[in-house]
Design a protein around this motif. Structure first.
Motif, PDB file in Angstrom:
ATOM      1  N   ALA A 123       0.862  -1.177   0.000  1.00  0.00           N
ATOM      2  CA  ALA A 123       0.000   0.000   0.000  1.00  0.00           C
ATOM      3  C   ALA A 123       0.901   1.231   0.000  1.00  0.00           C
ATOM      4  CB  ALA A 123      -0.898  -0.009   1.220  1.00  0.00           C
ATOM      5  N   GLU A 124       0.703   2.124  -0.976  1.00  0.00           N
ATOM      6  CA  GLU A 124       1.670   3.197  -1.198  1.00  0.00           C
ATOM      7  C   GLU A 124       1.008   4.572  -1.228  1.00  0.00           C
ATOM      8  OE1 GLU A 124       4.719   0.282  -3.663  1.00  0.00           O
ATOM      9  OE2 GLU A 124       3.961   2.082  -4.637  1.00  0.00           O
ATOM     10  N   VAL A 125       1.812   5.564  -0.853  1.00  0.00           N
ATOM     11  CA  VAL A 125       1.384   6.959  -0.851  1.00  0.00           C
ATOM     12  C   VAL A 125       2.219   7.706  -1.879  1.00  0.00           C
ATOM     13  CG1 VAL A 125       1.046   9.040   0.520  1.00  0.00           C
ATOM     14  CG2 VAL A 125       0.877   6.796   1.616  1.00  0.00           C
ATOM     15  N   PHE A 126       1.549   8.401  -2.788  1.00  0.00           N
ATOM     16  CA  PHE A 126       2.249   9.144  -3.837  1.00  0.00           C
ATOM     17  C   PHE A 126       2.179  10.629  -3.519  1.00  0.00           C
ATOM     18  CE2 PHE A 126       2.739  11.258  -7.909  1.00  0.00           C
ATOM     19  CZ  PHE A 126       3.784  10.552  -8.484  1.00  0.00           C
ATOM     20  N   VAL A 140      11.549  21.634  -9.709  1.00  0.00           N
ATOM     21  CA  VAL A 140      10.590  20.883 -10.510  1.00  0.00           C
ATOM     22  C   VAL A 140       9.933  19.843  -9.606  1.00  0.00           C
ATOM     23  CG1 VAL A 140      11.770  21.198 -12.719  1.00  0.00           C
ATOM     24  CG2 VAL A 140      12.399  19.269 -11.256  1.00  0.00           C
ATOM     25  N   ASN A 141       8.816  19.301 -10.062  1.00  0.00           N
ATOM     26  CA  ASN A 141       8.107  18.289  -9.290  1.00  0.00           C
ATOM     27  C   ASN A 141       8.767  16.921  -9.465  1.00  0.00           C
ATOM     28  OD1 ASN A 141       6.202  20.156  -8.456  1.00  0.00           O
ATOM     29  ND2 ASN A 141       4.799  19.699 -10.148  1.00  0.00           N
ATOM     30  N   VAL A 142       9.161  16.328  -8.343  1.00  0.00           N
ATOM     31  CA  VAL A 142       9.770  15.003  -8.355  1.00  0.00           C
ATOM     32  C   VAL A 142       8.898  14.076  -7.511  1.00  0.00           C
ATOM     33  CG1 VAL A 142      11.796  13.643  -7.711  1.00  0.00           C
ATOM     34  CG2 VAL A 142      12.086  15.933  -8.665  1.00  0.00           C
ATOM     35  N   PRO A 143       8.592  12.874  -8.006  1.00  0.00           N
ATOM     36  CA  PRO A 143       7.719  11.971  -7.247  1.00  0.00           C
ATOM     37  C   PRO A 143       8.402  11.403  -6.008  1.00  0.00           C
ATOM     38  CG  PRO A 143       8.471  10.916  -9.260  1.00  0.00           C
ATOM     39  CD  PRO A 143       8.931  12.329  -9.328  1.00  0.00           C
ATOM     40  N   MET A 144       7.691  11.470  -4.867  1.00  0.00           N
ATOM     41  CA  MET A 144       8.137  10.848  -3.626  1.00  0.00           C
ATOM     42  C   MET A 144       7.100   9.801  -3.256  1.00  0.00           C
ATOM     43  SD  MET A 144       9.204  12.651  -0.046  1.00  0.00           S
ATOM     44  CE  MET A 144       9.962  11.702   1.282  1.00  0.00           C
ATOM     45  N   ARG A 145       7.554   8.603  -3.018  1.00  0.00           N
ATOM     46  CA  ARG A 145       6.643   7.480  -2.817  1.00  0.00           C
ATOM     47  C   ARG A 145       6.846   6.866  -1.441  1.00  0.00           C
ATOM     48  NH1 ARG A 145       3.777   4.480  -6.307  1.00  0.00           N
ATOM     49  NH2 ARG A 145       4.761   5.527  -8.087  1.00  0.00           N
ATOM     50  N   GLY A 146       5.759   6.762  -0.696  1.00  0.00           N
ATOM     51  CA  GLY A 146       5.793   6.050   0.569  1.00  0.00           C
ATOM     52  C   GLY A 146       5.408   4.591   0.342  1.00  0.00           C
ATOM     53  N   VAL A 147       6.255   3.677   0.770  1.00  0.00           N
ATOM     54  CA  VAL A 147       6.034   2.250   0.524  1.00  0.00           C
ATOM     55  C   VAL A 147       6.242   1.470   1.814  1.00  0.00           C
ATOM     56  CG1 VAL A 147       6.869   2.499  -1.853  1.00  0.00           C
ATOM     57  CG2 VAL A 147       8.469   1.813  -0.060  1.00  0.00           C
ATOM     58  N   ALA A 220       6.007   4.485   4.125  1.00  0.00           N
ATOM     59  CA  ALA A 220       4.680   5.081   3.948  1.00  0.00           C
ATOM     60  C   ALA A 220       4.117   5.612   5.258  1.00  0.00           C
ATOM     61  CB  ALA A 220       3.727   4.051   3.339  1.00  0.00           C
ATOM     62  N   LYS A 221       4.378   4.906   6.362  1.00  0.00           N
ATOM     63  CA  LYS A 221       3.803   5.322   7.646  1.00  0.00           C
ATOM     64  C   LYS A 221       4.480   6.573   8.192  1.00  0.00           C
ATOM     65  CE  LYS A 221       2.244   0.685   8.777  1.00  0.00           C
ATOM     66  NZ  LYS A 221       2.521  -0.547   9.514  1.00  0.00           N
ATOM     67  N   VAL A 222       5.684   6.894   7.684  1.00  0.00           N
ATOM     68  CA  VAL A 222       6.338   8.140   8.059  1.00  0.00           C
ATOM     69  C   VAL A 222       5.904   9.261   7.118  1.00  0.00           C
ATOM     70  CG1 VAL A 222       8.568   9.292   8.359  1.00  0.00           C
ATOM     71  CG2 VAL A 222       8.314   6.894   9.014  1.00  0.00           C
ATOM     72  N   LEU A 223       5.719   8.933   5.871  1.00  0.00           N
ATOM     73  CA  LEU A 223       5.345   9.943   4.886  1.00  0.00           C
ATOM     74  C   LEU A 223       3.922  10.445   5.114  1.00  0.00           C
ATOM     75  CD1 LEU A 223       6.330   9.964   1.190  1.00  0.00           C
ATOM     76  CD2 LEU A 223       3.958  10.421   1.771  1.00  0.00           C
ATOM     77  N   GLN A 224       3.017   9.575   5.545  1.00  0.00           N
ATOM     78  CA  GLN A 224       1.618   9.981   5.734  1.00  0.00           C
ATOM     79  C   GLN A 224       1.462  11.183   6.665  1.00  0.00           C
ATOM     80  OE1 GLN A 224       0.150   6.067   6.811  1.00  0.00           O
ATOM     81  NE2 GLN A 224      -1.138   5.984   4.971  1.00  0.00           N
ATOM     82  N   THR A 231      -4.447   8.272   7.384  1.00  0.00           N
ATOM     83  CA  THR A 231      -4.184   6.845   7.155  1.00  0.00           C
ATOM     84  C   THR A 231      -4.539   6.451   5.713  1.00  0.00           C
ATOM     85  OG1 THR A 231      -6.390   6.261   7.978  1.00  0.00           O
ATOM     86  CG2 THR A 231      -4.564   6.250   9.569  1.00  0.00           C
ATOM     87  N   SER A 232      -4.648   7.427   4.838  1.00  0.00           N
ATOM     88  CA  SER A 232      -5.032   7.126   3.452  1.00  0.00           C
ATOM     89  C   SER A 232      -3.811   6.781   2.606  1.00  0.00           C
ATOM     90  CB  SER A 232      -5.763   8.323   2.836  1.00  0.00           C
ATOM     91  OG  SER A 232      -4.876   9.414   2.678  1.00  0.00           O
ATOM     92  N   PHE A 233      -4.090   6.060   1.538  1.00  0.00           N
ATOM     93  CA  PHE A 233      -3.057   5.649   0.587  1.00  0.00           C
ATOM     94  C   PHE A 233      -3.500   6.045  -0.820  1.00  0.00           C
ATOM     95  CE2 PHE A 233      -2.581   2.940   4.234  1.00  0.00           C
ATOM     96  CZ  PHE A 233      -1.204   2.780   4.383  1.00  0.00           C
TER      97      PHE A 233
END
Length: 416
Positions: A123-126, A140-147, A220-224, A231-233
């Motif tokens: 379950a990932e957070v973009f 510029v916009n760079v993707p950071m992904r919580g995994v 992901a649990k730190v990025l949220q 708690t959304s993904f």
């Protein structure tokens, strides 16, 4: 016996026809060789044509190699046994949202691969963060992904090349090699402020040249909480037991009354994401190539008209001693095609040396973030470049060749 004279006459006609064909081909060969042999006498104009065509082909192949590289990068990100689950109606992770309970239901669906740690589902957070681009220095916009830790099993191509993985529960990130190369401040040990916390780069990873290499990964649990996501993904990425399990998984998820989701095979999802940008780049490439080709064609026209003008006496003499208009016309066309093909080969070779493997970053309009990729000059592109050059040579040589074939012999001979 009555049919023997008829058969003999038929054989005679065939031999005469073949003799006429051989004679015509011999004329074509002789005049063409004479034209090509005398190119040195028109070296300046010929070189101008070659350089013009080479420039067009170089730009044409270079721009299209950008589209091929971008498409390859995104398509290599997905695999046939990979699946991406988004909220119903969402076409990308930026617009998707799933609750914690929904991600658990998805993770329990049939057909998902299991390993020692459990189901291979992440379950990932973009999110998007601002990072300066090396080439311009602007953010510029760079993707950071919580995994979670299963993300490394979902994407088996991920390989750490420096440092270590982030530790769960800590403000640590790992960064793709392409992102490190294209954006500033992402080197190992760097400290960066995104969201509401400070992050430390603890590792750098490669991903087989896929779009994952343009991303920054964290727990992901730190990025949220850092980005106030609760708690959304954004999505669930998972691997199937086999590609054939996709239909059963999709049916189970889309018919579950507790869920409203879209289920995509990863390979198809990323291939579709590449279509908009690839079509745009190709459109620009064809437009720029066409505009530049106009100039190259006029250059070829000028060269070949000059060649015909300087050979007026020679052409008239050949016509007077029995050479036909067809061989003369073909000889001029062949010269134009030869010059254009030479320019095309040179332009394609230069494009390969300059652009193949060259890395850049551009906007992925599906998630409004940067994707870094390598230009790819393929054999198909080189072939397209050569064909484009021949078309320019054909257009640039046709009218001068037609003029040469229609040149009045008597008028031309008066100039002798």
């Amino acid at each position: 016996m009555a049919g023997a004279p008829s058969q003999n006459r038929q054989r005679t006609r065939i031999w005469l026809s073949m003799g006429g064909l051989f004679s015509w081909l011999a004329q074509v060969g002789a005049v063409t060789w004479l034209n090509l042999k005398n190119v040195r006498q028109r070296l300046g104009a010929s070189l101008a044509t070659v350089v013009g065509v080479a420039g067009v082909v170089m730009v044409f192949v270079g721009v299209l190699s950008m589209a091929v590289g971008f498409q390859r990068t995104l398509e290599s990100t997905g695999r046939d046994d990979g699946v991406i689950v988004l909220r119903g109606g969402a076409t990308g992770e930026m617009s998707s949202g799933l609750t914690l309970e929904e991600t658990r239901i998805i993770g329990d669906a049939p057909g998902i691969l299991s390993n020692a740690e459990g189901r291979v589902a992440s379950a990932e957070v973009f999110a998007i963060v601002g990072v300066p681009k090396r080439s311009t220095g602007t953010d510029v916009n760079v993707p950071m992904r919580g995994v979670d830790q299963q993300a490394f099993a979902v994407r088996e191509s991920i390989e750490l090349v420096e440092g270590r993985r982030f530790e769960p529960g800590r403000n640590e990130v790992i960064v793709g090699t392409t992102a490190v190369r294209e954006f500033e401040g992402l080197e190992l040990g760097s400290k960066l402020n995104w969201g509401e916390v400070e992050w430390t780069v603890v590792g750098i990873f490669a991903a087989g040249g896929s779009a994952d290499e343009s991303e920054i990964w964290a727990d992901a649990k730190v990025l949220q909480p850092a980005f106030r996501r609760g708690t959304s993904f954004s999505s669930v990425h998972l691997r199937l037991e086999s590609p054939q399990s996709f239909t059963a998984l999709k049916d189970a998820l889309t018919t579950d009354p507790r869920l409203t989701v879209n289920v995509f095979q990863a390979s198809e999802f990323y291939a579709e994401q590449s279509q908009t940008m690839t079509a745009l780049i190709r459109g620009v490439g064809y437009l720029v190539g066409a505009l530049m080709a106009v100039g190259a064609v006029f250059g070829a026209l000028n060269t070949m008209y000059s060649a015909v003008s300087s050979r007026t006496r020679e052409i008239a003499t050949l016509r007077a001693i029995g050479f036909g208009a067809g061989p003369v016309m073909i000889s001029v066309l062949v010269e134009s095609l030869a010059l254009a093909l030479t320019g095309g080969v040179i332009g394609a070779a230069v494009a390969y040396m300059l652009f193949n493997g060259f890395t850049a970053a551009t906007m992925n309009f599906q998630n409004f973030s940067q994707v870094a990729f390598a230009f790819a000059v393929t054999p198909q592109l080189l072939t397209q470049g050569a064909i484009f050059a021949l078309v320019m040579g054909l257009v640039g040589g046709f009218f001068p060749a037609f003029r040469a074939a229609r040149l009045p012999v008597a008028t031309a001979l008066r100039r002798l």
